[in-house]
Design a protein around this motif. Structure first.
Motif, PDB file in Angstrom:
ATOM      1  N   ALA A   1      30.367 -18.815   8.855  1.00 23.55           N
ATOM      2  CA  ALA A   1      31.316 -19.134   9.923  1.00 23.55           C
ATOM      3  C   ALA A   1      32.370 -20.094   9.383  1.00 23.55           C
ATOM      4  O   ALA A   1      32.455 -21.255   9.809  1.00 23.55           O
ATOM      5  N   PRO A   2      33.197 -19.650   8.440  1.00 25.38           N
ATOM      6  CA  PRO A   2      34.213 -20.542   7.864  1.00 25.38           C
ATOM      7  C   PRO A   2      35.219 -20.976   8.931  1.00 25.38           C
ATOM      8  O   PRO A   2      35.506 -20.249   9.887  1.00 25.38           O
ATOM      9  N   LEU A   3      35.752 -22.168   8.751  1.00 26.61           N
ATOM     10  CA  LEU A   3      36.745 -22.689   9.683  1.00 26.61           C
ATOM     11  C   LEU A   3      38.126 -22.136   9.345  1.00 26.61           C
ATOM     12  O   LEU A   3      38.483 -21.995   8.173  1.00 26.61           O
ATOM     13  N   ALA A   4      38.899 -21.833  10.397  1.00 31.19           N
ATOM     14  CA  ALA A   4      40.259 -21.323  10.191  1.00 31.19           C
ATOM     15  C   ALA A   4      41.137 -21.710  11.367  1.00 31.19           C
ATOM     16  O   ALA A   4      40.717 -21.617  12.525  1.00 31.19           O
ATOM     17  N   SER A   5      42.354 -22.127  11.069  1.00 29.34           N
ATOM     18  CA  SER A   5      43.332 -22.489  12.105  1.00 29.34           C
ATOM     19  C   SER A   5      44.230 -21.288  12.393  1.00 29.34           C
ATOM     20  O   SER A   5      45.449 -21.363  12.290  1.00 29.34           O
ATOM     21  N   SER A   6      43.628 -20.157  12.760  1.00 23.04           N
ATOM     22  CA  SER A   6      44.334 -18.884  12.813  1.00 23.04           C
ATOM     23  C   SER A   6      44.953 -18.613  14.173  1.00 23.04           C
ATOM     24  O   SER A   6      44.252 -18.508  15.182  1.00 23.04           O
TER      25      SER A   6
END
Length: 751
Positions: free
Chosen positions: A596-601
C-alpha cells in the motif's frame, strides 16, 4: 555548395544566393520557386540540401525575395530566408531545378496531409484518368512521413520505389508547371499501388475490392481497412448490433470509438470543429455527442465523441459509397499495437474482422490518428502534426544533440539540436514488446531522416521505467529528469517562456509519477523554472491498497480515502458504496503498510469520488475511465453554489474537511460531481496564488494528464482569474509531452 565557386574572371557574373529554411521539402516548394522565377523572368537554379532550399539567381534577388512568401505552397512554411552575394562562373541561360544535394538535416519533413480539394475533384471526375483511384495525391497532399525511408525525400527513398512511373505520370513528375512535379507518391491506376479484398471465400481487386468492402459495411460487418500509418477497424456507426459486435470481438467494452462522418454531416458541428476537421492535418476532433445521431455504444457514459472526416482517397471512396457514419477505430486487439503489414493484419485481426481491404504499398512508419478538442487542445499528437519541428523558447540555441526518451505510458521521444526539437508520434506503452519494437523502428527512422546522432540521453527519474533501461543500454551519458518537472517545463516551453524567464508556480496533476523525494507524486504544487523544481505542497499522500490495482479498480481508492479521512465511514449510509466489496483485508493491509505505497495522486482522487457518486466502473477498461465519467456527470449539472471546500492545512489541501462537507451535503450525484471539481480547483488556486506571491511571480502553469478535464480547467481559470494561467494546448497535457519537457530542462542544465 562548391558548385560555381571558381576564381573570378571576365566571363563571370554577379548574383545572389538565397537560403530558405523551414518546411520546404516534399511540399512543391522548388516548382513554386521555378514558377516565380518564370514570372519575374529570372535566371538561375534551385535545389534541396540538408538545410532546406538553395536558390541562386543571376543579378539582384530583391524582387524575388519580396514575392517569395506569397508564392509559398499550401503545405510549406518558411522559417528563415538569408541572402548573400554569389559569383557565377558562367551566367545561366534559364532557371532550372537541380537534383537534391546533401548535408546535415536541418530542414523539416512534412507530415502526411489530407487529400486536397483539387485531387478530390479529380478523383470524382469520370473523364479523368485517376477517376476513383484510391491513391491519388499531389505535392499539396498525401503521405509523406509514413512512406519515407531516408533523406533526401526522393522517390527511391520511399515506399513508392517499387512502382515505376508510367509515361503519363513521368511527364507530370518532370514538369515544373504541374502540381505533381516531384510529388514522390504520385501514381495512377496504370503504374501505382492497388487495393484488394480478402474475406472468407472471396478475393477481389481494384473496383471490385472496394465494392465488396462497401457491401460488407452495409450488411453490418466489420472491415479492416489499411490506411497510411496503420489499420482501422470499420463498421456502421449507426448500427447498434455492429458496434456491439466490434466491442465484443475486440474486447473493448467501453472505451470510446472514433467515427468517420460524411462531409455533409460536418455542417452540424461548431465552426471551430469544422476548421480542424478540414485542415491538412485532419485530426479526430472531440465534439458534443448530441450533435450527431450515432449508436449509443460509440461513447458510453460520456458526452463527447471523436469524429473525423476522410483524410485519404480510400477513406473518401468508402464514406462516399456507404453514405453513413463509420466507426474508424485502431486496427488492433485490445492491449496490442496496431498492425502495419498485410500479413500482420490478416493474422492478428482474425476473429475480429469479417473482411480486409488491403493494398500493396508498405507502411514504413506507424502513425495513429491525432486527437484534438474543438477548442484546439491537443490530446494525442501524431498524424498530420508529426514530425513538424518545435522551436525551442527564446534563449535556447546551439543545444548539443540530445535524445529524450519520455515516459513509459503514452510514450513519445524527442530529438533536440540547435534551437529545434522533433517530437515523435504517439507510440503507446513501452511495457508492450510489440510497441517497443515499433518505438525502436521510429527512433532509427527519425534519426536517419534528421541525420541525428545524440551526444547524451535524457530519461525520466523513475528507476523502474522501461525507457530508463533502454537509455542505459545506449552507452551514452544519461541525465534523469523528474516527471512533474518535465510536465511543467513542456507547458512553459510551448508558450515560449524564455530560458531565463524566472520561476513560476506549477500545478502538476496526474495519475502517478516518481517524485523528487523517491515517493509517488500526482497532485503537486511546484515552484519551477527550466533548471530547478521545488515542491511547495499539494494533495496529501494516501495509500494505494494493492499498488497498481488501484489504477484499474476505483473502489480501492475510495476505501483508501475513507480509511484515511473518514474514520467512521463504515457506520455511515454512504458505506453501501463499499460494503459489498472485500474491503476488510485491504484495510488491514493499509494499516500494516503491506503493498500500500503512499501517493499524492490527483488521478486516484478522481477515481475515489467517481466511485462515491456511483459513476465509476468496477474495473476500468481504459485509463481514466472513471474520471471521464465523473467529468461527464458533472457537466450535466448547471453551475451552482455549494458548501463544499478543500481548504489549506499547512501546505496541503485538507481532504478530511472535504469529505466531511461533501458527505453531509444532500444533492444529486451530478451536483456533487460538479461541486468536487469546483472545490478542488478553488483549493488548488488558493495554494498556487499563495506560493506565487511567495516566489514573486504572476504565472501559474497547469499541467499533467488530469488537465484533460475540461471542467477542472474552466474552474481553475475562474479561480485564478487574477494571475496569468498557462494550460497545455498545442502539446498534450499528459505524458505525450514529457519528452519535450525533458529536452528543455536538459538543454537549460547543460548550457
Amino acid at each position: 555548395m562548391s558548385r560555381g565557386l571558381a576564381a573570378r574572371d571576365d566571363r563571370g557574373a554577379d548574383g545572389t544566393l538565397i537560403r530558405i529554411r523551414g518546411k520546404v521539402q516534399g511540399v512543391g516548394f522548388r516548382p513554386a520557386v521555378w514558377q516565380l522565377a518564370q514570372t519575374l523572368s529570372l535566371r538561375g537554379d534551385v535545389s534541396n540540401d540538408g538545410a532546406g532550399v538553395v536558390v541562386r539567381l543571376l543579378g539582384d534577388g530583391q524582387a524575388f525575395c519580396a514575392r517569395l512568401y506569397e508564392a509559398c505552397p499550401p503545405l510549406a512554411r518558411i522559417d528563415a530566408v538569408t541572402t548573400c552575394a554569389w559569383r557565377w562562373d558562367a551566367p545561366p541561360d534559364a532557371f532550372t531545378i537541380l537534383p537534391s544535394g546533401r548535408g546535415q538535416m536541418a530542414t523539416q519533413i512534412v507530415p502526411d496531409a489530407a487529400t486536397c480539394p483539387a485531387c478530390l475533384r479529380e478523383m470524382n471526375d469520370p473523364a479523368g484518368r485517376r477517376y476513383r483511384y484510391p491513391f491519388i495525391n499531389c505535392t499539396h497532399c498525401g503521405p509523406r512521413f509514413t512512406i519515407i525511408r531516408a533523406m533526401p525525400y526522393d522517390r527511391p527513398n520511399t515506399a513508392m520505389a517499387p512502382f515505376a512511373l508510367c509515361p503519363a505520370c513521368a511527364r507530370e513528375y518532370r514538369d515544373p508547371a504541374d502540381r505533381r512535379f516531384h510529388a514522390q507518391p504520385t501514381a495512377c491506376p496504370t503504374c501505382g499501388p492497388q487495393i484488394c479484398w480478402h474475406a472468407k471465400g472471396s478475393r477481389e481487386v481494384r473496383d471490385a475490392a472496394l465494392d465488396a468492402a462497401v457491401a460488407a459495411l452495409r450488411r453490418g460487418e466489420i472491415v479492416a481497412v489499411k490506411g497510411l500509418g496503420g489499420f482501422h477497424l470499420a463498421c456502421d456507426a449507426q448500427n447498434d448490433a455492429a458496434v456491439a459486435r466490434l466491442r465484443a470481438r475486440k474486447d473493448r467494452p467501453t472505451k470510446p470509438l472514433a467515427v468517420m462522418i460524411p462531409a455533409a454531416l460536418a455542417d452540424r458541428l461548431p465552426s471551430t470543429a469544422r476548421h480542424l476537421l478540414t485542415s491538412p492535418a485532419a485530426p479526430v476532433v472531440l465534439v458534443d455527442k448530441a450533435c450527431l445521431a450515432l449508436s449509443e455504444g460509440i461513447a458510453p457514459g460520456l458526452n463527447e465523441v471523436g469524429v473525423m472526416l476522410a483524410s485519404n482517397p480510400l477513406q473518401h471512396l468508402l464514406i462516399q459509397d456507404v453514405g453513413r457514419p463509420l466507426v474508424m477505430t485502431s486496427g488492433n486487439r485490445s492491449g496490442q499495437p496496431p498492425a502495419l503489414t498485410n500479413d500482420q493484419a490478416l493474422r492478428s485481426l482474425r476473429g475480429i474482422a469479417d473482411g480486409w481491404l488491403l493494398h500493396n504499398r508498405d507502411i514504413l512508419q506507424r502513425m495513429d490518428d491525432s486527437v484534438v478538442r474543438a477548442s484546439g487542445e491537443m490530446l494525442r499528437r501524431a498524424r498530420g502534426y508529426v514530425p513538424d519541428a518545435l522551436p525551442l523558447p527564446p534563449g535556447f540555441h546551439d543545444v548539443p544533440p540530445l535524445l529524450c526518451l519520455g515516459a513509459d505510458m503514452k510514450n513519445t521521444f524527442c530529438m533536440v539540436r540547435g534551437d529545434q526539437a522533433v517530437l515523435s508520434q504517439h507510440l503507446g506503452d513501452l511495457g508492450d514488446t510489440a510497441v517497443e519494437a515499433q518505438w525502436q523502428l521510429a527512433l532509427v527512422t527519425l534519426g536517419a531522416i534528421w541525420d541525428f546522432t545524440p551526444q547524451q540521453v535524457v530519461t525520466d527519474a523513475h528507476p523502474g521505467y522501461r525507457s530508463v533501461q533502454l537509455g542505459a543500454q545506449m552507452g551514452l551519458a544519461s541525465l534523469p529528469v523528474h516527471h512533474h518537472h518535465a510536465h511543467a517545463a513542456a507547458c512553459l516551453a510551448e508558450h515560449g517562456w524564455p530560458r531565463d524567464g524566472g520561476t513560476v508556480i506549477a500545478l502538476a496533476l496526474d495519475g502517478l509519477g516518481w517524485g523528487e523525494d523517491g515517493t509517488l507524486w500526482g497532485g503537486e504544487c511546484l515552484a519551477v523554472n527550466y533548471r530547478t523544481s521545488v515542491r511547495c505542497g499539494g494533495l496529501p499522500a494516501v495509500p494505494l491498497p494493492g499498488g497498481d490495482l488501484c489504477a484499474r479498480q476505483p473502489w480501492r481508492n475510495l476505501l483508501a480515502q475513507w480509511q484515511t479521512f473518514v474514520p467512521d465511514w463504515a457506520q455511515r449510509p454512504e458505506a453501501t458504496a463499499l460494503s459489498h466489496l472485500p474491503w476488510q483485508p485491504l484495510a488491514r493491509a493499509m494499516a500494516r503498510g503491506i503493498n500500500a505505497p503512499l501517493a499524492s495522486s490527483a488521478g486516484r482522487l478522481f477515481d475515489a469520488v467517481a466511485c462515491a457518486v456511483g459513476c465509476a466502473p468496477a474495473f476500468q477498461t481504459y485509463e481514466g475511465e472513471a474520471a471521464c465519467r465523473l467529468e461527464a456527470l458533472a457537466l450535466s449539472a448547471a453551475p451552482l453554489t455549494h458548501p463544499v471546500t478543500l481548504p489549506l492545512h499547512g501546505n496541503h489541501l485538507d481532504l478530511a474537511v472535504f469529505w466531511r462537507q461533501w458527505l453531509a451535503w444532500r444533492a444529486t450525484p451530478a451536483e456533487r460531481a460538479w461541486a468536487f471539481h469546483d472545490a478542488l480547483a478553488r483549493g488548488l488556486a488558493q495554494l498556487a496564488r499563495r506560493e506565487a506571491r511567495r516566489v514573486g511571480t504572476r504565472t501559474v502553469v497547469c499541467c499533467g494528464g488530469v488537465m484533460y478535464n475540461r471542467l477542472l480547467r474552466a474552474r481553475l481559470a475562474h479561480w485564478l482569474h487574477d494571475v496569468d494561467v498557462l494550460f497545455p494546448r498545442r502539446l498534450p497535457a499528459g505524458d505525450g509531452a514529457i519528452a519535450f519537457g525533458q529536452a528543455v530542462i536538459a538543454a537549460a542544465k547543460l548550457s
